[in-house]
Design a protein around this motif. Structure first.
Motif, PDB file in Angstrom:
ATOM      1  N   ILE A  27       7.166   8.404  -8.387  1.00 56.03           N
ATOM      2  CA  ILE A  27       6.849   9.764  -8.825  1.00 56.03           C
ATOM      3  C   ILE A  27       5.943  10.436  -7.804  1.00 56.03           C
ATOM      4  O   ILE A  27       5.268   9.778  -7.004  1.00 56.03           O
ATOM      5  N   PHE A  28       5.939  11.760  -7.858  1.00 59.64           N
ATOM      6  CA  PHE A  28       5.062  12.550  -7.011  1.00 59.64           C
ATOM      7  C   PHE A  28       3.779  12.810  -7.777  1.00 59.64           C
ATOM      8  O   PHE A  28       3.805  13.343  -8.885  1.00 59.64           O
ATOM      9  N   LEU A  29       2.655  12.421  -7.200  1.00 60.04           N
ATOM     10  CA  LEU A  29       1.351  12.633  -7.823  1.00 60.04           C
ATOM     11  C   LEU A  29       0.640  13.766  -7.093  1.00 60.04           C
ATOM     12  O   LEU A  29       0.462  13.693  -5.869  1.00 60.04           O
ATOM     13  N   GLU A  30       0.265  14.786  -7.826  1.00 57.98           N
ATOM     14  CA  GLU A  30      -0.438  15.932  -7.253  1.00 57.98           C
ATOM     15  C   GLU A  30      -1.661  15.461  -6.473  1.00 57.98           C
ATOM     16  O   GLU A  30      -2.500  14.729  -6.990  1.00 57.98           O
ATOM     17  N   GLY A  31      -1.735  15.829  -5.216  1.00 57.20           N
ATOM     18  CA  GLY A  31      -2.860  15.459  -4.370  1.00 57.20           C
ATOM     19  C   GLY A  31      -2.736  14.096  -3.715  1.00 57.20           C
ATOM     20  O   GLY A  31      -3.547  13.743  -2.868  1.00 57.20           O
ATOM     21  N   ARG A  32      -1.723  13.300  -4.104  1.00 58.03           N
ATOM     22  CA  ARG A  32      -1.561  11.952  -3.547  1.00 58.03           C
ATOM     23  C   ARG A  32      -0.175  11.730  -2.952  1.00 58.03           C
ATOM     24  O   ARG A  32       0.062  10.716  -2.312  1.00 58.03           O
ATOM     25  N   GLY A  33       0.749  12.635  -3.208  1.00 55.18           N
ATOM     26  CA  GLY A  33       2.095  12.492  -2.673  1.00 55.18           C
ATOM     27  C   GLY A  33       2.947  11.539  -3.494  1.00 55.18           C
ATOM     28  O   GLY A  33       2.629  11.199  -4.632  1.00 55.18           O
ATOM     29  N   GLN A  34       4.050  11.110  -2.888  1.00 55.32           N
ATOM     30  CA  GLN A  34       4.985  10.218  -3.575  1.00 55.32           C
ATOM     31  C   GLN A  34       4.421   8.801  -3.619  1.00 55.32           C
ATOM     32  O   GLN A  34       3.937   8.285  -2.619  1.00 55.32           O
ATOM     33  N   ASN A  35       4.483   8.186  -4.804  1.00 57.10           N
ATOM     34  CA  ASN A  35       3.967   6.839  -5.022  1.00 57.10           C
ATOM     35  C   ASN A  35       4.977   6.033  -5.821  1.00 57.10           C
ATOM     36  O   ASN A  35       5.674   6.578  -6.671  1.00 57.10           O
ATOM     37  N   THR A  36       5.014   4.724  -5.566  1.00 50.60           N
ATOM     38  CA  THR A  36       5.874   3.814  -6.317  1.00 50.60           C
ATOM     39  C   THR A  36       5.004   2.787  -7.020  1.00 50.60           C
ATOM     40  O   THR A  36       4.087   2.228  -6.420  1.00 50.60           O
ATOM     41  N   PHE A  37       5.291   2.576  -8.304  1.00 46.34           N
ATOM     42  CA  PHE A  37       4.549   1.632  -9.134  1.00 46.34           C
ATOM     43  C   PHE A  37       5.539   0.658  -9.767  1.00 46.34           C
ATOM     44  O   PHE A  37       6.652   1.042 -10.111  1.00 46.34           O
ATOM     45  N   LEU A  38       5.121  -0.589  -9.935  1.00 52.14           N
ATOM     46  CA  LEU A  38       5.937  -1.574 -10.625  1.00 52.14           C
ATOM     47  C   LEU A  38       5.339  -1.790 -12.009  1.00 52.14           C
ATOM     48  O   LEU A  38       4.202  -2.234 -12.141  1.00 52.14           O
ATOM     49  N   VAL A  39       6.103  -1.418 -13.031  1.00 54.96           N
ATOM     50  CA  VAL A  39       5.688  -1.593 -14.423  1.00 54.96           C
ATOM     51  C   VAL A  39       6.378  -2.854 -14.940  1.00 54.96           C
ATOM     52  O   VAL A  39       7.587  -3.020 -14.755  1.00 54.96           O
ATOM     53  N   THR A  40       5.615  -3.748 -15.561  1.00 52.81           N
ATOM     54  CA  THR A  40       6.172  -4.989 -16.079  1.00 52.81           C
ATOM     55  C   THR A  40       5.704  -5.217 -17.516  1.00 52.81           C
ATOM     56  O   THR A  40       4.686  -4.682 -17.937  1.00 52.81           O
ATOM     57  N   VAL A  49      -0.592  -1.164  -8.940  1.00 51.52           N
ATOM     58  CA  VAL A  49      -1.043   0.069  -8.298  1.00 51.52           C
ATOM     59  C   VAL A  49      -1.643  -0.308  -6.953  1.00 51.52           C
ATOM     60  O   VAL A  49      -2.667  -0.988  -6.896  1.00 51.52           O
ATOM     61  N   ASP A  50      -1.006   0.093  -5.874  1.00 48.12           N
ATOM     62  CA  ASP A  50      -1.490  -0.208  -4.522  1.00 48.12           C
ATOM     63  C   ASP A  50      -1.832  -1.689  -4.356  1.00 48.12           C
ATOM     64  O   ASP A  50      -2.882  -2.053  -3.828  1.00 48.12           O
TER      65      ASP A  50
END
Length: 85
Positions: A27-40, A49-50
């Protein structure tokens, strides 16, 4: 919780209905750009997260905060991640 910028990642109920054990969310996070997270999910829901694994409600901590990052589940079962300001 006011010392964090919060972003909704996913609704846990919808994620559980998918039957998946894990899912990458980009997703695109305002002020942080595009980010990918793994939800389990296992015994509980968690998110990477990072490179840091956060599990809200672990040891009754919601939000679960570690190393300037946080994960939080609200009363509507929405999973949020936060970055310390």
């Amino acid at each position: 919780m006011t010392n964090f910028d919060w972003y909704k990642i996913i609704n846990i109920g919808e994620f559980n209905q998918s039957g998946l054990v894990s899912r990458e969310v980009t997703i695109f996070l305002e002020g942080r750009g595009q980010n990918t997270f793994l939800v389990t999910r296992g015994n509980s829901i968690g998110v990477v997260v990072d490179g840091t694994f956060l599990m809200p409600n672990l040891n009754d901590r919601n939000p679960f905060i570690f190393d300037g990052k946080a994960a939080y589940v609200n009363s509507q079962d929405d999973l949020f991640i936060g970055f310390e300001k």
